[in-house]
Enzyme design. Structure first.
Site, PDB file in Angstrom:
ATOM      1  N   HIS A  58       0.836  -1.191   0.000  1.00 44.17           N
ATOM      2  CA  HIS A  58       0.000   0.000   0.000  1.00 44.17           C
ATOM      3  C   HIS A  58       0.874   1.245   0.000  1.00 44.17           C
ATOM      4  CE1 HIS A  58       0.755  -0.260   4.366  1.00 44.17           C
ATOM      5  NE2 HIS A  58       0.337   0.989   4.466  1.00 44.17           N
ATOM      6  N   HIS A  60       0.753   5.688   1.028  1.00 45.51           N
ATOM      7  CA  HIS A  60       0.083   6.858   1.593  1.00 45.51           C
ATOM      8  C   HIS A  60       0.633   8.073   0.868  1.00 45.51           C
ATOM      9  CE1 HIS A  60      -1.535   4.558   4.941  1.00 45.51           C
ATOM     10  NE2 HIS A  60      -0.320   4.102   5.204  1.00 45.51           N
ATOM     11  N   TYR A 146      11.725   4.364   0.138  1.00 46.83           N
ATOM     12  CA  TYR A 146      10.607   4.829  -0.697  1.00 46.83           C
ATOM     13  C   TYR A 146       9.733   5.815   0.062  1.00 46.83           C
ATOM     14  CZ  TYR A 146      12.317   0.507  -2.681  1.00 46.83           C
ATOM     15  OH  TYR A 146      13.127  -0.488  -3.147  1.00 46.83           O
TER      16      TYR A 146
END
Length: 174
Positions: A58, A60, A146
């Site tokens: 996932h 954000h 990342y």
């Protein structure tokens, strides 16, 4: 029933976007494909990325849209499609997805939240940057490659030791 989304033109939004397979690591395994999809969409539909972290399953993001523009849904649709086109089709696809011609890489829905003020902004930046520690991927936020935290460090907004004590709150101004 149609899902109702906040649509505030020119606003800053927090997003959580998930892969369909929460055990997958596609996002970090194919980080260059995700970066390329983001780059291409931003060329045609500009937006600012205020903070972002990409985890295996996932991501954000905190985006600011241009004045008069509230269309984050199209941007996410294009990013997801652009990424998916670059990934070999090996994932499970439900009959519903097959019938609609959809890949099975992403969850259909995502979470969005309109940022209300500077304190809300700072809280979400902290959440984003601390997330790899929360998920047990690293011991310190700066260890995760990342993350926009590295940009914040380069710009001198925070030190590389930010949240190195294992807590990710109260470090950014607000």
């Amino acid at each position: 029933m149609r899902y109702r989304r906040a649509n505030v033109a020119g606003a800053t939004y927090f997003f959580t976007v998930n892969l369909a397979d929460r055990q997958s690591s596609l996002l970090v395994d194919h980080i260059d494909a995700l970066r390329e999809a983001l780059r291409r969409v931003r060329q045609v539909h500009p937006f600012g990325i205020d903070a972002m972290v990409v985890l295996p399953d996932h991501l954000h993001a905190l985006w600011t849209l241009p004045l008069g523009d509230a269309d984050f849904a199209t941007r996410w649709m294009l990013i997801k499609a652009g990424f998916s086109r670059q990934i070999p089709a090996t994932e499970f696809r439900s009959p519903s997805r097959v019938a609609k011609g959809e890949r099975g890489i992403w969850q259909r829905r995502y979470w969005e939240h309109v940022i209300r003020d500077e304190e809300d902004f700072a809280r979400h930046v902290e959440y984003i940057h601390f997330n790899p520690v929360k998920h047990g991927l690293v011991r310190q936020p700066v260890e995760w490659p990342y993350s926009s935290l590295h940009r914040y460090v380069r710009l001198g907004l925070v030190g590389a030791e930010w949240a190195s004590d294992g807590r990710g709150e109260g470090r950014f101004g607000g």
